[in-house]
Design a protein around this motif. Structure first.
Motif, PDB file in Angstrom:
ATOM      1  N   UNK A  11       0.952  -1.146   0.135  1.00  0.00           N
ATOM      2  CA  UNK A  11      -0.027   0.096   0.046  1.00  0.00           C
ATOM      3  C   UNK A  11       0.875   1.333   0.138  1.00  0.00           C
ATOM      4  N   UNK A  12       0.763   2.078  -1.217  1.00  0.00           N
ATOM      5  CA  UNK A  12       1.786   3.155  -1.177  1.00  0.00           C
ATOM      6  C   UNK A  12       1.291   4.444  -0.530  1.00  0.00           C
ATOM      7  N   UNK A  13       1.969   5.048   0.329  1.00  0.00           N
ATOM      8  CA  UNK A  13       1.540   6.210   1.354  1.00  0.00           C
ATOM      9  C   UNK A  13       0.967   7.227   0.460  1.00  0.00           C
ATOM     10  N   UNK A  36       0.977   1.784  -9.054  1.00  0.00           N
ATOM     11  CA  UNK A  36       0.429   2.439  -7.882  1.00  0.00           C
ATOM     12  C   UNK A  36       1.116   3.726  -7.490  1.00  0.00           C
ATOM     13  N   UNK A  37       2.153   3.490  -7.117  1.00  0.00           N
ATOM     14  CA  UNK A  37       3.144   4.778  -7.020  1.00  0.00           C
ATOM     15  C   UNK A  37       2.900   5.803  -7.815  1.00  0.00           C
ATOM     16  N   UNK A  38       3.152   5.606  -9.184  1.00  0.00           N
ATOM     17  CA  UNK A  38       2.776   6.776  -9.876  1.00  0.00           C
ATOM     18  C   UNK A  38       1.600   7.542  -9.946  1.00  0.00           C
ATOM     19  N   UNK A  41       1.210   9.814  -7.132  1.00  0.00           N
ATOM     20  CA  UNK A  41       2.117  10.900  -6.991  1.00  0.00           C
ATOM     21  C   UNK A  41       3.646  10.567  -6.722  1.00  0.00           C
ATOM     22  N   UNK A  42       3.917   9.272  -6.519  1.00  0.00           N
ATOM     23  CA  UNK A  42       5.340   8.906  -6.081  1.00  0.00           C
ATOM     24  C   UNK A  42       6.006   8.360  -7.099  1.00  0.00           C
ATOM     25  N   UNK A  43       7.588   8.362  -6.966  1.00  0.00           N
ATOM     26  CA  UNK A  43       8.425   7.695  -8.041  1.00  0.00           C
ATOM     27  C   UNK A  43       9.659   7.404  -7.021  1.00  0.00           C
ATOM     28  N   UNK A  44      10.215   6.119  -7.573  1.00  0.00           N
ATOM     29  CA  UNK A  44      11.281   5.496  -7.068  1.00  0.00           C
ATOM     30  C   UNK A  44      12.578   6.070  -7.373  1.00  0.00           C
ATOM     31  N   UNK A  45      13.606   5.796  -6.301  1.00  0.00           N
ATOM     32  CA  UNK A  45      15.137   6.145  -6.689  1.00  0.00           C
ATOM     33  C   UNK A  45      16.059   5.395  -5.911  1.00  0.00           C
ATOM     34  N   UNK A 138      14.417   9.879 -24.550  1.00  0.00           N
ATOM     35  CA  UNK A 138      13.740   9.988 -23.010  1.00  0.00           C
ATOM     36  C   UNK A 138      12.947   8.892 -22.927  1.00  0.00           C
ATOM     37  N   UNK A 139      12.641   8.574 -21.535  1.00  0.00           N
ATOM     38  CA  UNK A 139      11.634   7.385 -21.605  1.00  0.00           C
ATOM     39  C   UNK A 139      10.922   7.718 -20.142  1.00  0.00           C
ATOM     40  N   UNK A 140       9.549   7.116 -20.309  1.00  0.00           N
ATOM     41  CA  UNK A 140       8.864   7.457 -18.994  1.00  0.00           C
ATOM     42  C   UNK A 140       7.703   6.570 -18.974  1.00  0.00           C
ATOM     43  N   UNK A 141       6.671   6.798 -17.836  1.00  0.00           N
ATOM     44  CA  UNK A 141       5.595   5.983 -18.033  1.00  0.00           C
ATOM     45  C   UNK A 141       4.413   6.748 -18.392  1.00  0.00           C
ATOM     46  N   UNK A 142       3.368   6.089 -19.023  1.00  0.00           N
ATOM     47  CA  UNK A 142       2.295   6.774 -19.473  1.00  0.00           C
ATOM     48  C   UNK A 142       1.085   5.957 -18.822  1.00  0.00           C
TER      49      UNK A 142
END
Length: 220
Positions: A11-13, A36-38, A41-45, A138-142
């Motif tokens: 469960x992402x916060x 779920x994170x995106x 409004x979250x993203x990982x590093x 570039x790359x990203x999530x849609x």
């Protein structure tokens, strides 16, 4: 159409109003977790060799589709290069992950996670080609009307900027006013291209609306 990876076991916060940019460490990089994170409004590093950190900047960088700044020299570069979509995703990620680049943060875990998302139809590359050679992109999530940009690179003048111009063109449909290009943070370089900062609360409101939109035709 993208393939649904099923539910995440995490469960992402939801970022509280007082939270800083960094929210915590944990979870995993499975496709369902990332989506779920995106969507929240979250993203990982990466945080060291074993941990994943999760971020939600208080001041979010976004590029309004009608706010892209294209200089005279960039317009000339657009004419010089060819833009393609999803023909060299792994190569674009590898270019972004090149350890010789300043500030490179993409490790094997991150690269593998986004390759899996690409295989499921959620992650995309916008590539810049010249004389049959990949020179940037570039790359990203849609997800719906969100394009969450992850990284961009260039091996030839303006190649990454041309990819960004191409991305804006791909999203410029009847839903353009509500689509969101997320750049995570605004840097001075991105600011010259039209990226602005908005408060996290405003970003989350825009994100909620964007997620209800259909995917742009290029990614559907």
């Amino acid at each position: 159409m993208p393939i649904d990876p099923g539910p995440s076991r995490w469960a992402m916060p939801t970022p509280p109003p007082s939270a800083g940019d960094f929210l915590g460490i944990g979870a995993d990089l499975e496709p369902a977790t990332l989506l779920d994170a995106y969507a929240g409004g979250l993203f990982p590093m990466p945080e060291g060799p074993d941990e994943i950190g999760w971020w939600s900047p208080r001041h979010r960088g976004v590029l309004p589709l009608d706010g892209l700044r294209v200089s005279r020299s960039l317009r000339a570069s657009v004419r010089r290069y060819e833009v393609r979509v999803d023909t060299a995703f792994a190569a674009v990620v590898a270019g972004c992950a090149d350890p010789a680049r300043d500030g490179s943060w993409i490790d094997d875990r991150i690269a593998g996670a986004y390759r899996r998302l690409h295989e499921l139809g959620w992650a995309h590359s916008v590539e810049t080609w010249h004389d049959g050679e990949l020179v940037g992109g570039l790359y990203g999530i849609a997800i719906g009307g969100l394009f969450a940009g992850e990284s961009m690179y260039s091996r030839s003048r303006d190649a990454s900027k041309v990819a960004l111009v191409g991305l804006v063109g791909l999203l410029a449909d009847e839903h353009a006013a509500e689509r969101v290009i997320d750049t995570q943070w605004r840097t001075d370089h991105l600011g010259t291209l039209g990226v602005v900062e908005i408060p996290r609360a405003s970003y989350l409101e825009r994100l909620e609306r964007a997620l209800r939109l259909p995917l742009p035709a290029a990614f559907g």
